[in-house]
Design a protein around this motif. Structure first.
Motif, mmCIF file in Angstrom:
data_model
loop_
_atom_site.group_PDB
_atom_site.id
_atom_site.type_symbol
_atom_site.label_atom_id
_atom_site.label_comp_id
_atom_site.label_asym_id
_atom_site.label_seq_id
_atom_site.Cartn_x
_atom_site.Cartn_y
_atom_site.Cartn_z
ATOM 1 N N UNK A 209 -11.622 43.673 6.721
ATOM 2 C CA UNK A 209 -12.271 42.625 7.515
ATOM 3 C C UNK A 209 -13.403 41.940 6.757
ATOM 4 N N UNK A 210 -13.497 40.647 6.930
ATOM 5 C CA UNK A 210 -14.644 39.888 6.455
ATOM 6 C C UNK A 210 -15.571 39.641 7.636
ATOM 7 N N UNK A 211 -14.985 39.136 8.720
ATOM 8 C CA UNK A 211 -15.661 39.042 10.021
ATOM 9 C C UNK A 211 -14.754 39.777 10.995
ATOM 10 N N UNK A 212 -15.158 40.967 11.381
ATOM 11 C CA UNK A 212 -14.284 41.871 12.118
ATOM 12 C C UNK A 212 -13.659 41.203 13.347
ATOM 13 N N UNK A 213 -12.327 41.266 13.397
ATOM 14 C CA UNK A 213 -11.604 40.695 14.518
ATOM 15 C C UNK A 213 -11.231 39.235 14.357
ATOM 16 N N UNK A 214 -11.765 38.584 13.315
ATOM 17 C CA UNK A 214 -11.509 37.146 13.133
ATOM 18 C C UNK A 214 -11.010 36.798 11.735
ATOM 19 N N UNK A 215 -11.721 37.216 10.708
ATOM 20 C CA UNK A 215 -11.361 36.848 9.342
ATOM 21 C C UNK A 215 -11.197 38.098 8.490
ATOM 22 N N UNK A 216 -10.207 38.053 7.585
ATOM 23 C CA UNK A 216 -9.929 39.193 6.711
ATOM 24 C C UNK A 216 -9.838 38.721 5.269
ATOM 25 N N UNK A 217 -10.179 39.617 4.362
ATOM 26 C CA UNK A 217 -10.114 39.296 2.939
ATOM 27 C C UNK A 217 -8.665 39.099 2.520
ATOM 28 N N UNK A 218 -8.462 38.300 1.471
ATOM 29 C CA UNK A 218 -7.142 38.042 0.902
ATOM 30 C C UNK A 218 -6.185 37.447 1.938
ATOM 31 N N UNK A 219 -6.677 36.478 2.697
ATOM 32 C CA UNK A 219 -5.858 35.803 3.705
ATOM 33 C C UNK A 219 -6.136 34.305 3.679
ATOM 34 N N UNK A 220 -5.215 33.543 4.286
ATOM 35 C CA UNK A 220 -5.432 32.118 4.531
ATOM 36 C C UNK A 220 -5.725 31.931 6.017
ATOM 37 N N UNK A 221 -6.644 31.049 6.337
ATOM 38 C CA UNK A 221 -6.943 30.752 7.735
ATOM 39 C C UNK A 221 -7.238 29.265 7.868
ATOM 40 N N UNK A 222 -7.227 28.794 9.105
ATOM 41 C CA UNK A 222 -7.522 27.376 9.322
ATOM 42 C C UNK A 222 -8.220 27.193 10.666
ATOM 43 N N UNK A 223 -9.271 26.387 10.653
ATOM 44 C CA UNK A 223 -9.914 25.951 11.888
ATOM 45 C C UNK A 223 -9.367 24.564 12.185
ATOM 46 N N UNK A 224 -8.718 24.430 13.325
ATOM 47 C CA UNK A 224 -7.979 23.219 13.643
ATOM 48 C C UNK A 224 -8.422 22.691 15.003
#
Length: 226
Positions: free
Chosen positions: A70-85
């Motif tokens: 986890x980077x931000x527990x429950x929301x963001x994780x290391x070595x991943x792609x994410x998008x705020x849309x």
């Protein structure tokens, strides 16, 4: 455009011609170079056989795959792609700045544990207001400049463009654990959002950044208002 310059022997008028196509042509050149490189790699894949036995996992090996960190527990994780849309003007950048500053300062994000890491924010839109957002965050959380490990780039970096590999190398060197690219449109000039092939190239570029850095790479995207 006419401009006047004052020289020792008197003023002189200089004619400066700005090429209105420069930006668009540069983006198109970047896309063509990416396509050429992609074609080269695809042709290389066909030249060698894939050993699927080496890729196969039994149930024991499947269990050995590390749990996402986890980077931000429950929301963001290391070595991943994410998008705020979301629609324009709905606070996407405010959320992203809040996340970046919490990660860079090691502060909990709205009650969720955070792993402190260096953060990078590529500000390709709304540069003028970013300073005030960051300063407001520092004032609210009482965090000094020395305590905040966030770096900003105040211009677009074209995903998959001629500088993309150099950008990835720089991100590796700086050991960023959270990379925000704001916005998708500004950092993918010339790319057709509804073209699956072109967007696939964008995702491939982001994946290359993720795999090289192990960071959480986050894209900010304006959704249409209709």
């Amino acid at each position: 455009t006419q401009v006047a310059a004052q020289l020792p022997n008197g003023p002189i008028e200089l004619a400066i011609v700005l090429d209105p196509w420069e930006k668009a042509v540069g983006a198109e050149v970047s896309r063509l170079l990416v396509r050429r490189e992609a074609e080269k790699r695809v042709s290389g894949w066909g030249a060698r056989e894939t050993d699927f036995d080496s890729l196969a996992l039994d149930i024991v090996a499947l269990r050995s795959i590390p749990t996402p960190e986890p980077l931000v527990d429950g929301y963001l994780y290391r070595d991943t792609l994410s998008r705020i849309n979301g629609p324009s003007g709905h606070g996407k950048s405010f959320v992203a700045v809040d996340l970046a500053c919490c990660v860079g300062a090691g502060r909990t994000w709205h009650g969720h544990a955070v792993t402190r890491m260096s953060a990078l924010y590529v500000v390709a839109e709304g540069v003028a207001g970013m300073r005030y957002r960051a300063e407001a965050w520092q004032e609210r959380h009482q965090v000094s400049d020395e305590q905040l490990d966030v770096t900003f780039i105040a211009q677009a970096v074209q995903i998959g463009g001629i500088d993309w590999e150099r950008f990835i190398g720089w991100c590796i060197w700086r050991t960023f654990g959270y990379i925000v690219i704001d916005t998708q449109a500004r950092n993918t000039i010339g790319v057709k959002e509804n073209d699956a092939t072109e967007m696939g190239e964008v995702v491939a570029g982001l994946d290359a950044l993720r795999m090289a850095t192990g960071a959480c790479v986050q894209l900010i995207h304006h959704r249409g208002l209709t």
